[in-house]
Design a protein around this motif. Structure first.
Motif, PDB file in Angstrom:
ATOM      1  N   PRO A   7       0.817  -1.213   0.000  1.00 21.79           N
ATOM      2  CA  PRO A   7       0.000   0.000   0.000  1.00 21.79           C
ATOM      3  C   PRO A   7       0.857   1.273   0.000  1.00 21.79           C
ATOM      4  O   PRO A   7       2.081   1.191   0.061  1.00 21.79           O
ATOM      5  N   ILE A   8       0.171   2.416  -0.047  1.00 19.92           N
ATOM      6  CA  ILE A   8       0.825   3.721  -0.057  1.00 19.92           C
ATOM      7  C   ILE A   8       1.838   3.790   1.089  1.00 19.92           C
ATOM      8  O   ILE A   8       1.598   3.275   2.179  1.00 19.92           O
ATOM      9  N   ALA A   9       2.990   4.425   0.846  1.00 21.48           N
ATOM     10  CA  ALA A   9       4.026   4.586   1.870  1.00 21.48           C
ATOM     11  C   ALA A   9       4.817   5.850   1.572  1.00 21.48           C
ATOM     12  O   ALA A   9       4.877   6.302   0.426  1.00 21.48           O
ATOM     13  N   GLY A  10       5.411   6.427   2.590  1.00 19.70           N
ATOM     14  CA  GLY A  10       6.225   7.625   2.417  1.00 19.70           C
ATOM     15  C   GLY A  10       6.480   8.312   3.728  1.00 19.70           C
ATOM     16  O   GLY A  10       6.553   7.665   4.778  1.00 19.70           O
ATOM     17  N   SER A  11       6.579   9.639   3.687  1.00 18.69           N
ATOM     18  CA  SER A  11       6.808  10.419   4.905  1.00 18.69           C
ATOM     19  C   SER A  11       6.160  11.788   4.771  1.00 18.69           C
ATOM     20  O   SER A  11       5.929  12.284   3.674  1.00 18.69           O
ATOM     21  N   VAL A  12       5.867  12.385   5.928  1.00 18.69           N
ATOM     22  CA  VAL A  12       5.294  13.730   6.015  1.00 18.69           C
ATOM     23  C   VAL A  12       6.223  14.540   6.906  1.00 18.69           C
ATOM     24  O   VAL A  12       6.608  14.081   7.988  1.00 18.69           O
ATOM     25  N   SER A  13       6.595  15.757   6.461  1.00 19.73           N
ATOM     26  CA  SER A  13       7.463  16.634   7.247  1.00 19.73           C
ATOM     27  C   SER A  13       6.783  17.978   7.444  1.00 19.73           C
ATOM     28  O   SER A  13       6.023  18.438   6.592  1.00 19.73           O
ATOM     29  N   ASP A  14       7.072  18.628   8.587  1.00 19.39           N
ATOM     30  CA  ASP A  14       6.508  19.947   8.854  1.00 19.39           C
ATOM     31  C   ASP A  14       7.527  21.044   8.580  1.00 19.39           C
ATOM     32  O   ASP A  14       8.631  20.776   8.100  1.00 19.39           O
ATOM     33  N   GLU A  15       7.182  22.301   8.916  1.00 17.71           N
ATOM     34  CA  GLU A  15       8.019  23.459   8.647  1.00 17.71           C
ATOM     35  C   GLU A  15       9.341  23.410   9.395  1.00 17.71           C
ATOM     36  O   GLU A  15      10.319  24.020   8.990  1.00 17.71           O
TER      37      GLU A  15
END
Length: 81
Positions: free
Chosen positions: A23-31
């Motif tokens: 399934p979908i995979a990755g990363s999320v980063s903030d400011e």
């Protein structure tokens, strides 16, 4: 019945996706650079929740960036007062 709502503020997030993942995979980063990896749609939702609620990549809560003044609006019968 009166309801109060905090005014919305915008945040810039970076979403990196693994194009070949199933399934979908990755990363999320903030400011501030806090990054949360995820796998699956629920993992993405969890990563977004952590980023938006100021949880660091190591799981520690941190102070959110100053977004300026917060506006409040009162709703009555489905309309802003």
């Amino acid at each position: 019945m009166e309801h109060w709502r905090v005014g919305a503020r915008r945040r810039k997030l970076e979403l990196e996706l693994d194009a070949d993942a199933d399934p979908i995979a990755g990363s999320v980063s903030d400011e501030q650079g806090a990054t949360h990896s995820f796998t699956g749609w629920l993992g993405l939702a969890s990563a977004l929740h952590k980023v938006l609620n100021g949880v660091d990549g190591d799981g520690m809560t941190r102070e959110p960036p100053d977004a300026g003044p917060v506006q409040q609006r009162r709703f009555e019968s489905g309309r802003v007062v």
